[in-house]
Write a protein that holds these residues in place. Sequence first.
Motif, mmCIF file in Angstrom:
data_model
loop_
_atom_site.group_PDB
_atom_site.id
_atom_site.type_symbol
_atom_site.label_atom_id
_atom_site.label_comp_id
_atom_site.label_asym_id
_atom_site.label_seq_id
_atom_site.Cartn_x
_atom_site.Cartn_y
_atom_site.Cartn_z
ATOM 1 N N ARG A 397 0.833 -1.212 0.000
ATOM 2 C CA ARG A 397 0.000 0.000 0.000
ATOM 3 C C ARG A 397 0.867 1.262 0.000
ATOM 4 O O ARG A 397 0.381 2.363 0.225
ATOM 5 C CB ARG A 397 -0.932 -0.001 1.229
ATOM 6 C CG ARG A 397 -1.895 -1.179 1.251
ATOM 7 C CD ARG A 397 -2.684 -1.289 -0.045
ATOM 8 N NE ARG A 397 -3.665 -2.369 -0.051
ATOM 9 C CZ ARG A 397 -3.656 -3.364 -0.928
ATOM 10 N NH1 ARG A 397 -2.701 -3.461 -1.851
ATOM 11 N NH2 ARG A 397 -4.607 -4.270 -0.904
ATOM 12 N N ILE A 399 3.470 1.796 2.093
ATOM 13 C CA ILE A 399 4.030 2.111 3.411
ATOM 14 C C ILE A 399 5.414 1.448 3.512
ATOM 15 O O ILE A 399 5.533 0.231 3.338
ATOM 16 C CB ILE A 399 3.083 1.604 4.516
ATOM 17 C CG1 ILE A 399 1.703 2.283 4.369
ATOM 18 C CG2 ILE A 399 3.670 1.843 5.890
ATOM 19 C CD1 ILE A 399 0.599 1.638 5.187
ATOM 20 N N ALA B 78 4.373 0.584 -5.078
ATOM 21 C CA ALA B 78 3.026 1.060 -4.776
ATOM 22 C C ALA B 78 2.971 2.575 -4.914
ATOM 23 O O ALA B 78 2.019 3.125 -5.471
ATOM 24 C CB ALA B 78 2.630 0.629 -3.369
ATOM 25 N N ARG B 79 4.005 3.246 -4.406
ATOM 26 C CA ARG B 79 3.997 4.711 -4.497
ATOM 27 C C ARG B 79 4.169 5.179 -5.939
ATOM 28 O O ARG B 79 3.714 6.265 -6.308
ATOM 29 C CB ARG B 79 5.087 5.313 -3.591
ATOM 30 C CG ARG B 79 4.794 5.103 -2.101
ATOM 31 C CD ARG B 79 5.669 5.972 -1.226
ATOM 32 N NE ARG B 79 7.090 5.701 -1.389
ATOM 33 C CZ ARG B 79 7.772 4.770 -0.721
ATOM 34 N NH1 ARG B 79 7.158 4.011 0.177
ATOM 35 N NH2 ARG B 79 9.052 4.596 -0.935
ATOM 36 N N PHE B 83 -1.002 -1.147 -7.681
ATOM 37 C CA PHE B 83 -1.854 -1.563 -6.566
ATOM 38 C C PHE B 83 -2.233 -3.017 -6.757
ATOM 39 O O PHE B 83 -2.674 -3.423 -7.834
ATOM 40 C CB PHE B 83 -3.132 -0.715 -6.505
ATOM 41 C CG PHE B 83 -4.041 -1.073 -5.369
ATOM 42 C CD1 PHE B 83 -3.893 -0.469 -4.135
ATOM 43 C CD2 PHE B 83 -5.051 -2.025 -5.530
ATOM 44 C CE1 PHE B 83 -4.731 -0.804 -3.061
ATOM 45 C CE2 PHE B 83 -5.883 -2.368 -4.462
ATOM 46 C CZ PHE B 83 -5.725 -1.752 -3.233
ATOM 47 N N LEU B 84 -2.049 -3.810 -5.692
ATOM 48 C CA LEU B 84 -2.453 -5.216 -5.743
ATOM 49 C C LEU B 84 -3.679 -5.405 -4.859
ATOM 50 O O LEU B 84 -3.631 -5.149 -3.655
ATOM 51 C CB LEU B 84 -1.294 -6.107 -5.251
ATOM 52 C CG LEU B 84 -1.612 -7.594 -5.038
ATOM 53 C CD1 LEU B 84 -2.077 -8.259 -6.332
ATOM 54 C CD2 LEU B 84 -0.383 -8.335 -4.498
ATOM 55 N N ALA B 103 -1.829 6.155 6.999
ATOM 56 C CA ALA B 103 -0.386 5.905 6.829
ATOM 57 C C ALA B 103 -0.064 5.736 5.346
ATOM 58 O O ALA B 103 0.962 6.213 4.859
ATOM 59 C CB ALA B 103 0.025 4.669 7.627
ATOM 60 N N ALA B 104 -0.970 5.062 4.620
ATOM 61 C CA ALA B 104 -0.744 4.840 3.190
ATOM 62 C C ALA B 104 -0.826 6.154 2.413
ATOM 63 O O ALA B 104 -0.038 6.397 1.493
ATOM 64 C CB ALA B 104 -1.754 3.831 2.652
ATOM 65 N N ALA B 107 2.226 8.248 3.238
ATOM 66 C CA ALA B 107 3.432 7.731 2.582
ATOM 67 C C ALA B 107 3.611 8.313 1.177
ATOM 68 O O ALA B 107 4.711 8.315 0.635
ATOM 69 C CB ALA B 107 3.362 6.200 2.504
ATOM 70 N N ARG B 108 2.526 8.811 0.605
ATOM 71 C CA ARG B 108 2.595 9.384 -0.750
ATOM 72 C C ARG B 108 2.832 10.890 -0.735
ATOM 73 O O ARG B 108 2.890 11.520 -1.782
ATOM 74 C CB ARG B 108 1.289 9.076 -1.500
ATOM 75 C CG ARG B 108 1.229 7.613 -1.934
ATOM 76 C CD ARG B 108 -0.180 7.168 -2.238
ATOM 77 N NE ARG B 108 -0.172 5.823 -2.810
ATOM 78 C CZ ARG B 108 -0.002 4.710 -2.098
ATOM 79 N NH1 ARG B 108 0.161 4.776 -0.800
ATOM 80 N NH2 ARG B 108 0.001 3.518 -2.687
ATOM 81 N N GLU B 155 -10.635 -3.976 -0.001
ATOM 82 C CA GLU B 155 -9.564 -3.859 -0.992
ATOM 83 C C GLU B 155 -9.892 -2.762 -2.015
ATOM 84 O O GLU B 155 -9.045 -1.943 -2.367
ATOM 85 C CB GLU B 155 -9.347 -5.192 -1.730
ATOM 86 C CG GLU B 155 -8.794 -6.321 -0.890
ATOM 87 C CD GLU B 155 -7.381 -6.070 -0.421
ATOM 88 O OE1 GLU B 155 -7.226 -5.782 0.790
ATOM 89 O OE2 GLU B 155 -6.439 -6.140 -1.220
ATOM 90 N N GLN B 158 -9.499 0.689 -0.582
ATOM 91 C CA GLN B 158 -8.102 1.141 -0.567
ATOM 92 C C GLN B 158 -7.679 1.625 -1.944
ATOM 93 O O GLN B 158 -6.998 2.644 -2.090
ATOM 94 C CB GLN B 158 -7.191 0.001 -0.103
ATOM 95 C CG GLN B 158 -7.427 -0.407 1.338
ATOM 96 C CD GLN B 158 -6.750 -1.707 1.681
ATOM 97 O OE1 GLN B 158 -5.634 -1.968 1.270
ATOM 98 N NE2 GLN B 158 -7.441 -2.551 2.436
ATOM 99 N N LEU B 162 -6.299 5.280 -2.799
ATOM 100 C CA LEU B 162 -4.891 5.437 -3.199
ATOM 101 C C LEU B 162 -4.726 5.796 -4.673
ATOM 102 O O LEU B 162 -3.651 6.207 -5.094
ATOM 103 C CB LEU B 162 -4.107 4.166 -2.855
ATOM 104 C CG LEU B 162 -4.120 3.833 -1.350
ATOM 105 C CD1 LEU B 162 -3.381 2.531 -1.072
ATOM 106 C CD2 LEU B 162 -3.501 4.962 -0.529
#
Lengths: 439, 253
Positions: A397, A399, B78-79, B83-84, B103-104, B107-108, B155, B158, B162
């Motif tokens: 994701r 992180i 991911a960033r 995306f999975l 947090a996700a 993180a970006r 899922e 998310q 994101l």
Amino acid sequence: MSATSTPAIRSAIGAFKPEAFAAHLASLPPLPSWWIERKRAAYERFAGLPLPARTDEAWRFSNLSGVALEGFAPAASGPSAPAISMGIKKSARLTFANGALISRETLDPALEKQGVIIDSLRNALTRHGDLVREHLLAQPARLGSAKFTALHEAFLSDGAFIHVPKGIQIELPVGIFSHALGDGIAVFPHTLVVAGENARVSVVEYFGSGGDEENQLAIGANDLYAGHGAQVTYVGKQDWSHRALALQSNSTVVRRDARVQSLNLHLGGRQVRHESLSQLQAPGAFSEMLSLSVAHGEQEFDQRTLQIHQAPDTKSDLLYKNALLDRARTIFSGLIVVDPDAQRTDAYQSNRNLMLSEDAEANSLPGLEIQANDVRCTHGATTSRIDPEQEFYLQSRGIAKAQADELLTFGFFEEVLNRLASDELHAALRALIQTKFKR
Amino acid sequence: MASLVIKDLHASIGDKPIVKGLSLTINSGEVHAIMGPNGTGKSTLAKVIAGHPDYTVTGGDVLLDGKSVLEQEADERARAGLFLAFQYPSEIPGVSIANFLRAAVQARMAEGEEIDAAAYYKRLYARMDMLKIDRKFTSRSVNEGFSGGEKKRCEILQMAILEPKFALMDETDSGLDIDALRIVSEGVNTLRGPGLGVLMITHYQRLLNYIVPDFVHVLYDGRIVKSGDKSLALELEAKGYDWVKRELAAANA
């Protein structure tokens, strides 16, 4: 076996020579003679007891060479303390720097009218001598630190005294700040809480240093007394300098239908030993003992606990969780003792360790000593690594690994934090733990 | 326009080769379905692209917008926009969905930049409403005690928050009843658009009635052995995977 690595110069009294003790006594204001006599006796006990040895079961797995008393001086006077926010609303606040009270604020004006006493131990010794005498360091040091508890008593300069009389309930916590400021100083913090019948009080204490490079010695103790039907919550946040040696002995007495919840958070210190004794003395008594540690670098957190059930229908519930990073070490040694007539005891003890590094080391020694036949006692210890699938899930994701491990550590801690009734305190503890991950 | 290019990819777990020379290009705006019998490497392909540490890439490349991602950790990929959506999402006790997603999102962002909490929650709640997820879910631990349908909706939630460039959806239909399948599909269809490319892995044609693909590929023995449009999925449904195997055997004979 090769020769011990203990330096030859390590003496049993270290820097705490008779001259230092005499100087300490001379620095005190006039205090009741019984107290001075107790201090003298304590100094004699301290000087007469040896340092812990390799053969002491109570010190199994501890780094004994780190337990050295050389090179410290008791702090002479209190400089001004840094302003630290606990992030919570408080009813009163006591601040100590190097063992001296530097400020006392009563934020809730109703407290004094209700007869609540929130004061320095020095004032309490003079004004409430009987109460102090009955409860101050009145319980035996049974977990291995008799020598250090004696040193604490001998050099105890000042501390916090909280007395909540019968039937009085304080909603907001009392905050206590204990600062050790300067290199080479020794501090002896003490907190004494006496909750009368059906009283309710919550105390949050913070221990911190001026900086992480200060070499310090902190020998602290606290006494919690919960009278008939009282409810006491105690939260200790240990954030000493990363070069500090800290030895803390906490003693809790729980009377009939009383309830004590304590949570000790360990973040700082080079080597920290924390002894916690709970005595369930009358039916209906309940002690909940909680702890969270984040150990990193070469830190050693050494926790020894004793839950003594001395009466029937008593309950204790211990949950200690450690997260270990780098080359940190933790030791948990816990014992539940059930006296012969303490039937229908319900005792629980659990130590859980989360390893965030291959090089960290968690030692766990759970134990039971049951002399009654109708009891429910469970104990256990687990040590686990971060689940790589959970870590990958978080990483997928976006992180980063370090943040993922931090989140998983908080997930691991949540079970303990959720035991706190106050959401505000829960959030404040999370925020403080987060600072450790940001270092 | 963004692209995800898989070039002659070979990957193994331990010594066992699973992906054996797979090539595929996905452009943003396109939905590709990969179908195939069990054990042919479908899930492995998704995990390899996402950067699961258990798999070793032994040959070929995966390029996101022309840049190889193979040297990147899963979080960097991911960033970068991958995306999975997991077939079996992990349960993470003690970590709330709100904290996890925060947090996700954090993180970006650039270092020192803080989330605008009000805007974040507004967006989160809008996406939750779209996916018919109770707002109370934000305080629940990630996937813990969720039903199969709840996990899959989480899922997609998310993914919606994101906003990846490319989504790898691994058996998103598995374990879903018809209502959950409809909700999940509606969610994906809402997110579909020129900014998103989708690689949808599925065993059954059923999902493709709800999320209609632009391209369909058949994976067999670690490679794509047949490609077509959505009619290929219907043909597979009618004739079964044995039809592909027989064709393949005939071609190799």
